[in-house]
Design an enzyme around this catalytic site. Structure first.
Site, PDB file in Angstrom:
ATOM      1  N   CYS A 121     -10.678  62.899 -28.386  1.00  0.00           N
ATOM      2  CA  CYS A 121     -11.600  61.786 -27.729  1.00  0.00           C
ATOM      3  C   CYS A 121     -10.540  62.095 -26.028  1.00  0.00           C
ATOM      4  O   CYS A 121     -10.692  63.674 -25.482  1.00  0.00           O
ATOM      5  CB  CYS A 121     -11.061  60.028 -27.541  1.00  0.00           C
ATOM      6  SG  CYS A 121     -11.674  59.066 -26.418  1.00  0.00           S
ATOM      7  N   HIS A 149     -14.116  59.103 -31.965  1.00  0.00           N
ATOM      8  CA  HIS A 149     -13.080  59.163 -32.164  1.00  0.00           C
ATOM      9  C   HIS A 149     -13.463  59.587 -33.902  1.00  0.00           C
ATOM     10  O   HIS A 149     -14.008  58.323 -34.443  1.00  0.00           O
ATOM     11  CB  HIS A 149     -12.909  57.489 -32.343  1.00  0.00           C
ATOM     12  CG  HIS A 149     -12.536  57.780 -30.985  1.00  0.00           C
ATOM     13  ND1 HIS A 149     -10.876  57.564 -30.733  1.00  0.00           N
ATOM     14  CD2 HIS A 149     -12.836  57.098 -29.657  1.00  0.00           C
ATOM     15  CE1 HIS A 149     -10.689  57.746 -29.580  1.00  0.00           C
ATOM     16  NE2 HIS A 149     -11.672  57.064 -29.211  1.00  0.00           N
ATOM     17  N   GLU A 161     -11.730  58.449 -36.660  1.00  0.00           N
ATOM     18  CA  GLU A 161     -11.314  57.518 -37.665  1.00  0.00           C
ATOM     19  C   GLU A 161     -12.107  56.527 -37.384  1.00  0.00           C
ATOM     20  O   GLU A 161     -11.676  55.574 -37.949  1.00  0.00           O
ATOM     21  CB  GLU A 161      -9.829  57.292 -36.510  1.00  0.00           C
ATOM     22  CG  GLU A 161      -9.768  56.615 -35.146  1.00  0.00           C
ATOM     23  CD  GLU A 161      -9.736  57.153 -34.146  1.00  0.00           C
ATOM     24  OE1 GLU A 161      -9.825  56.875 -32.564  1.00  0.00           O
ATOM     25  OE2 GLU A 161     -10.244  58.487 -34.095  1.00  0.00           O
TER      26      GLU A 161
END
Length: 203
Positions: free
Chosen positions: A79, A185, A187
């Site tokens: 990011c 992202h 995650e």
């Protein structure tokens, strides 16, 4: 061993937890003198480009990150961390970046947008990828989770390994040798995101 750089500008816990789901131990590292001890480095980031560079400079991390990059060991920006890899950003003024990849970071252009599209670009979107080890065995659609108002523009098209469409096509993943970056992202991107991190572990 993988280190996640702690410069007070990233979702450290969520990135660490994502690696933990893959059975990979990581260290949240705030001491730049120790960066070279690790096999791989993660540069996360949430917030403004200028603030992030200021934090890195205050913690004497800029030269340490550049030294790691020169070592040839894999490094991944996530990011804002991807944006910091570039030479400059126009976010809230002009700011110099790490200059590990040639190019700049610019704001999404509203003039190209349909009225229904909003800034920031937030939510699930598809990444169209080139062949690269980071993207091995992703599903056919490559949907990932994005949250950003600015995007990267590469000077060299060879550094672009992923693109996404939001009003217009923009660069969403880059690689220049051992230096890699992804705008979404991982995650927060469920199976596809975890697969990208797993592929990074295998590099």
């Amino acid at each position: 061993m993988i280190a996640i750089i702690d410069y007070n500008m990233g979702n450290l816990a969520s990135v660490k937890n994502a690696f933990a789901k893959l059975g990979q131990e990581t260290v949240v590292e705030s001491d730049p003198a120790k960066f070279q001890e690790y096999d791989k480095l993660i540069l996360p980031g949430v917030g403004a480009f200028g603030d992030a560079m200021e934090h890195l400079q205050e913690r004497n991390m800029v030269d340490a990150i550049k030294a790691f990059a020169k070592s040839g060991k894999p490094m991944l920006g996530i990011c804002l961390g991807m944006q910091l890899l570039f030479e400059s950003s126009e976010e809230f003024g002009a700011h110099k970046g790490l200059a590990l990849i040639k190019g700049k970071v610019v704001k999404f252009e509203k003039k190209n947008f349909d009225e229904a599209l909003k800034i920031p670009h937030m939510g699930w979107n598809r990444m169209f990828t080139k062949k690269h080890p980071l993207f091995e065995n992703l599903d056919d659609e490559h949907y990932l989770y994005f949250v950003h108002t600015y995007h990267a523009v590469c000077d060299d098209e060879k550094d672009i390994i992923g693109e996404t469409y939001y009003g217009y096509k923009f660069t969403s993943a880059v690689a220049h040798g051992n230096i890699m970056g992804i705008q979404p992202h991982p995650e927060k991107s469920q199976d596809n995101g975890l697969k990208i991190l797993e592929n990074f572990i295998q590099l």
